[in-house]
Design a protein around this motif. Structure first.
Motif, short mmCIF file in Angstrom:
data_model
loop_
_atom_site.label_atom_id
_atom_site.label_comp_id
_atom_site.label_asym_id
_atom_site.label_seq_id
_atom_site.Cartn_x
_atom_site.Cartn_y
_atom_site.Cartn_z
N LYS A 55 89.14 24.42 38.31
CA LYS A 55 87.84 25.01 37.94
C LYS A 55 87.77 26.52 38.23
CE LYS A 55 85.65 21.47 36.31
NZ LYS A 55 85.90 21.38 34.87
N PHE A 56 88.31 26.93 39.38
CA PHE A 56 88.12 28.33 39.76
C PHE A 56 89.40 29.07 40.18
CE2 PHE A 56 83.80 26.69 40.03
CZ PHE A 56 83.07 27.74 39.47
N PHE A 57 90.55 28.50 39.87
CA PHE A 57 91.81 29.16 40.24
C PHE A 57 92.68 29.41 39.02
CE2 PHE A 57 90.47 27.07 44.12
CZ PHE A 57 90.78 27.99 45.11
N SER A 72 84.94 32.75 42.63
CA SER A 72 83.77 31.97 43.03
C SER A 72 82.50 32.57 42.45
CB SER A 72 83.66 31.96 44.56
OG SER A 72 82.43 31.39 44.96
N ASP A 73 81.53 31.72 42.13
CA ASP A 73 80.18 32.21 41.89
C ASP A 73 79.67 32.70 43.24
OD1 ASP A 73 79.51 31.75 39.11
OD2 ASP A 73 79.87 29.63 39.54
N GLY A 74 78.64 33.49 43.27
CA GLY A 74 77.91 33.96 42.08
C GLY A 74 77.18 35.20 42.52
N VAL A 181 81.47 41.29 35.97
CA VAL A 181 80.17 41.66 35.40
C VAL A 181 79.88 40.72 34.24
CG1 VAL A 181 78.89 43.52 34.35
CG2 VAL A 181 80.63 44.03 36.05
N LYS A 182 78.70 40.10 34.27
CA LYS A 182 78.44 39.09 33.25
C LYS A 182 77.04 39.23 32.70
CE LYS A 182 77.35 35.45 36.65
NZ LYS A 182 77.87 34.31 37.40
N HIS A 183 76.78 38.75 31.49
CA HIS A 183 77.68 38.09 30.56
C HIS A 183 77.73 38.99 29.34
CE1 HIS A 183 75.87 34.92 33.12
NE2 HIS A 183 77.08 34.42 33.11
N ALA A 228 80.01 36.42 27.38
CA ALA A 228 78.84 35.55 27.23
C ALA A 228 79.27 34.34 26.40
CB ALA A 228 77.73 36.31 26.51
N TYR A 229 78.45 33.29 26.43
CA TYR A 229 78.74 32.10 25.61
C TYR A 229 78.43 32.35 24.13
CZ TYR A 229 79.20 28.86 29.59
OH TYR A 229 79.62 28.20 30.71
N ASN A 230 77.39 33.13 23.89
CA ASN A 230 76.85 33.25 22.52
C ASN A 230 77.74 34.09 21.61
OD1 ASN A 230 75.29 35.03 24.67
ND2 ASN A 230 75.66 36.29 22.86
N THR A 260 86.80 34.71 30.03
CA THR A 260 85.77 33.96 29.32
C THR A 260 84.78 33.40 30.33
OG1 THR A 260 86.79 31.77 29.54
CG2 THR A 260 87.46 33.14 27.64
N ASP A 261 83.56 33.18 29.90
CA ASP A 261 82.70 32.34 30.71
C ASP A 261 83.32 30.95 30.68
OD1 ASP A 261 80.75 31.18 32.25
OD2 ASP A 261 79.06 31.89 31.06
N TRP A 262 82.84 30.09 31.59
CA TRP A 262 83.47 28.78 31.75
C TRP A 262 83.24 27.91 30.52
CZ3 TRP A 262 84.49 32.18 34.97
CH2 TRP A 262 85.28 31.97 36.09
N LEU A 391 71.48 26.55 39.14
CA LEU A 391 72.79 26.11 38.61
C LEU A 391 73.95 26.93 39.19
CD1 LEU A 391 73.19 23.61 37.03
CD2 LEU A 391 73.62 24.96 35.00
N SER A 392 74.65 27.73 38.39
CA SER A 392 75.90 28.31 38.93
C SER A 392 75.65 29.29 40.07
CB SER A 392 76.70 28.98 37.82
OG SER A 392 76.01 30.07 37.28
N SER A 393 74.42 29.80 40.19
CA SER A 393 74.17 30.77 41.26
C SER A 393 73.63 30.11 42.53
CB SER A 393 73.20 31.84 40.77
OG SER A 393 71.93 31.28 40.53
C1 BGC Z 1 77.96 30.44 33.95
C2 BGC Z 1 78.62 31.60 34.68
C3 BGC Z 1 79.31 31.08 35.90
C4 BGC Z 1 80.34 30.04 35.47
C5 BGC Z 1 81.13 29.45 36.62
C6 BGC Z 1 78.93 29.32 33.68
O1 BGC Z 1 78.27 28.21 33.22
O2 BGC Z 1 77.41 30.90 32.74
O3 BGC Z 1 77.66 32.56 35.01
O4 BGC Z 1 79.91 32.14 36.60
O5 BGC Z 1 79.65 28.98 34.84
O6 BGC Z 1 80.33 28.63 37.40
#
Ligand code: BGC
Length: 732
Positions: A55-57, A72-74, A181-183, A228-230, A260-262, A391-393
């Motif tokens: 997931k994060f590595f 890691s978030d966030g 820096v996101k997104h 960003a996702y969009n 990429t975002d996740w 959520l992610s934060s």
């Molecule tokens: C969020 C990101 C977050 C990533 C990892 C995504 O769903 O949009 O902001 O850093 O997940 O958790």
């Protein structure tokens, strides 16, 4: 009359000036080292460094001494440890962290030095958790009050956004942790976030939606940027050549990692050519099958992309690793500390500076506790903890002081505190349901107050000498993956506020929320309103000190509070959240106060508004010259005086109007500010510098920023609508 002459600023000149300011200059020795390492890698090893292995590595190459890269978030704390291959927590007992006030709160401090210190502390905590990259800050523009992630972002204004972001990033990276820096870019809504395409003009992109990203890269030296996702104009942001190859890496000279975002990757060849470097979070644990795994190897073998393109991406990763000492085992994870009293004190300082005093009739605040025998503390938000939401934060906070706890600790021994819940949180959060359109949030019918809770609260207020209502939202509303349904206070809170104010004239309303809500009715009923945000683990202590006057509020609103949702430009044009998969930004550059100001629309609390327990006087506004050339900097000076009997801080704001222009321009735009702390009766000469280049607009025909010769009026102001003095200069 203004003479219309285009003073065009050479794009190259602007670009070089900014790149020189970048904290990381390209080092030939480092580039040689990188090239040497890349040469020793097999194609498979290289590609292994370009996608997640969990997931994060991201994998390293052990035989070459390259460790795996950890993220890691966030944005407002280091997130608890997740399981390697699942979206669930690992259940560690050692992963609690400092929970800082969220993005809008940090922006409300209008204090870039505080943002820098925030970055340092986050960096120290990330180090302690052995993270190389922290996924923040979030810096998209707050376009609509309904945007679910507004609380994580900062402002409706690109300049304020940029100043806070640059401080945060520099602080974070000073601790050898890369920012992400996101997104990037135009993630201004959560509704259909994974499919919606944004149609926006170049001018609005360059003037509103991109400046903070540009500053993050060229001034902050951000080492990674997250997509960003969009989509933008039909292309996913992760594979938009226009956004990445042309602007980010071309115009801004970004040489770090674009990730990429996740789960935001959608292709191999197109994304590789567009400039994407690292793929994260794709929804499959068959990591070899990801777009930037075996398919990338195949694409090289088939000749669809040259291997040198893969080398370039690996070099970007190695460059970030070297700049943050990841490849130096003795230095990696140095300067680490977590959950220290200093960090908690930092969270407290941020919380105090973030709170915004919106209204204070009859000097109700600060409460004179010596005169009070009892206080009613009312509202679900008086006892609700917010760290584990959004959520992610979300943050597993070491502790979180609620408002009731803070007030009890401060005043419990002195006077009687009665708590009444006032209303019940009857909403719930469902991730991603309903295409991100507020599933779990309440419909109109569900918003009625529960009578028994309301009566109990009114009774408590009637019997007490003062009442403090902690109202607002929670992370069922302010959250990633869903927009708000509307901007109303849910759960019957308006009735609660009205009834409590009716029985107790010493009522203080504290709004806990990270995005605009409708405060029209509360503003009629309540004599005092403090906007308190999701204010971190020390929120309760900060509120207690602000309410009792031990601290003086000094925050200013980073967004406008209008009278109704329909008044906001995105909604006035009826194009939020868009239709048929597309959202057209017809509001163009007229976002936030730029719209209200230009259209001469009154608002409830304007952008930049925030009162104090003292008052400030402005005088003697002058500029160092009357006329300037395109390459000059204007130095604006004025005197600021604390005219009251308490110490306090004022955020002096400098707005600029282009007196006459060949294109439509906002009535005025923020181009500088300074937060000044003053003792009672103290006065100080304040200087703010504005480069003439900053007076430019984006000229779409010439595809460059341009300043038109002629007159500009500079306003020194206490908010977007509270202009104290103005002066006019000429640009030749
Ligand atoms: C969020 C990101 C977050 C990533 C990892 C995504 O769903 O949009 O902001 O850093 O997940 O958790």
């Amino acid at each position: 009359m203004k003479k219309i002459v285009l003073v065009q600023l050479a794009a190259a000149l602007l670009c070089c000036k900014n790149v020189a300011a970048q904290p990381y200059a390209k080092d030939p020795k480092v580039e040689k080292r990188i090239a040497g390492m890349v040469k020793k890698m097999t194609l498979k090893e290289k590609v292994g460094m370009l996608h997640g292995n969990s997931k994060f590595f991201v994998s390293g190459v052990e035989r070459l001494g390259i460790p795996q890269w950890s993220m890691s978030d966030g944005p407002h704390g280091v997130r608890a440890e997740m399981n390697l291959h699942e979206w669930t927590y690992a259940g560690w007992t050692t992963d609690s962290a400092t929970y800082f006030p969220t993005g809008t709160a940090l922006a409300a401090t209008w204090n870039p030095e505080l943002a820098y210190r925030r970055g340092e502390m986050l960096g120290e905590e990330a180090r302690a958790r052995q993270k190389d990259v922290l996924l923040g800050p979030g810096i998209n523009i707050i376009r609509s009050p309904l945007g679910g992630r507004n609380f994580e972002y900062m402002s409706e204004d690109p300049y304020l956004n940029a100043r806070i972001a640059v401080g945060y990033i520099r602080g974070l990276q000073s601790r050898d942790v890369a920012a992400s820096v996101k997104h990037y870019a135009v993630n201004n809504q959560e509704t259909w976030r994974e499919s919606v395409s944004v149609e926006v003009s170049d001018r609005a992109l360059y003037e509103i939606y991109l400046p903070a990203f540009k500053a993050a890269v060229t001034e902050g030296g951000a080492l990674t940027v997250m997509s960003a996702y969009n989509k933008l104009r039909g292309d996913w942001c992760a594979e938009s050549k226009f956004l990445v190859r042309d602007i980010l890496k071309g115009e801004w000279g970004f040489d770090g990692v674009y990730l990429t975002d996740w789960g935001a990757a959608h292709s191999t060849v197109k994304a590789a050519l567009a400039g994407m470097d690292v793929e994260m979070g794709t929804y499959s644990s068959k990591y070899d099958e990801w777009y930037f795994a075996d398919p990338l190897v195949e694409a090289v073998k088939k000749g669809e992309i040259p291997e040198s393109l893969v080398d370039e991406k690996v070099a970007n990763v190695l460059r970030v690793m070297i700049r943050t000492n990841v490849l130096d085992p003795k230095k990696r994870f140095g300067k680490a500390s977590i959950n220290t009293p200093e960090h908690q004190q930092g969270a407290y300082a941020d919380a105090v500076e973030a709170a915004v005093l919106l209204k204070n009739d009859n000097g109700v605040l600060p409460l004179n506790v010596a005169e009070l025998k009892s206080i009613a503390v009312i509202g679900d938000n008086a006892v609700r903890k917010h760290s584990l939401g959004g959520l992610s934060s979300e943050i597993k906070a070491l502790y979180e002081v609620t408002p009731l706890e803070g007030l009890r600790k401060k005043l419990g021994g002195q006077l009687q505190i009665t708590f009444a819940q006032g209303y019940e949180k009857t909403s719930f959060f469902v991730e991603g349901a309903n295409n991100g359109q507020g599933a779990g949030q309440l419909s109109e019918a569900g918003k009625k107050a529960q009578d028994s809770l309301l009566y109990a609260a009114v009774e408590a207020a009637r019997k007490s000498d003062a009442a403090v209502i902690f109202c607002g939202l929670n992370h069922d509303y302010d959250t990633e993956s869903a927009d708000k349904r509307d901007m109303q206070l849910p759960y019957g809170q308006v009735a609660l506020i009205q009834e409590v104010c009716r029985v107790n004239p010493k009522t203080v309303v504290v709004v806990i929320a990270g995005s605009p809500v409708d405060l029209v009715a509360p503003s009629i009923g309540a004599p005092a309103i403090l906007w308190g945000w999701y204010n971190g683990m020390e929120a309760g202590n900060a509120f207690a000190d602000l309410i009792t006057g031990e601290k003086t509020p000094s925050g200013k609103m980073p967004f406008t509070l209008a009278y109704s949702l329909e008044q906001y430009p995105a909604h006035a044009f009826n194009n939020f959240p868009g239709r048929n998969g597309t959202v057209r930004y017809d509001d163009d550059i007229f976002v936030g106060y730029r719209w209200f100001d230009t259209k001469k629309q009154p608002t409830l609390y304007p952008f930049g508004h925030g009162l104090s327990y003292t008052t400030f006087l402005y005088s003697g506004l002058t500029t160092d010259k009357k006329a300037y050339g395109a390459g000059d900097t204007v130095t604006v000076t004025f005197r600021l005086q604390n005219a009251g009997s308490r110490a306090g801080a004022e955020v002096a704001q400098l707005y600029v109007s282009d007196v006459e222009a060949s294109v439509a321009r906002p009535a005025k735009e923020l181009k500088g500010f300074k937060k000044v702390h003053l003792q009672p009766a103290e006065s100080r000469q304040v200087a703010i510098k504005v480069p003439v280049a900053d007076l430019a607009f984006y000229d779409e025909r010439k595809r460059a920023f341009a300043v038109e010769a002629g007159e500009f009026t500079l306003h020194i102001a206490s908010s977007a609508t509270d202009v104290r003095e103005s002066v006019t200069i000429t640009v030749n």
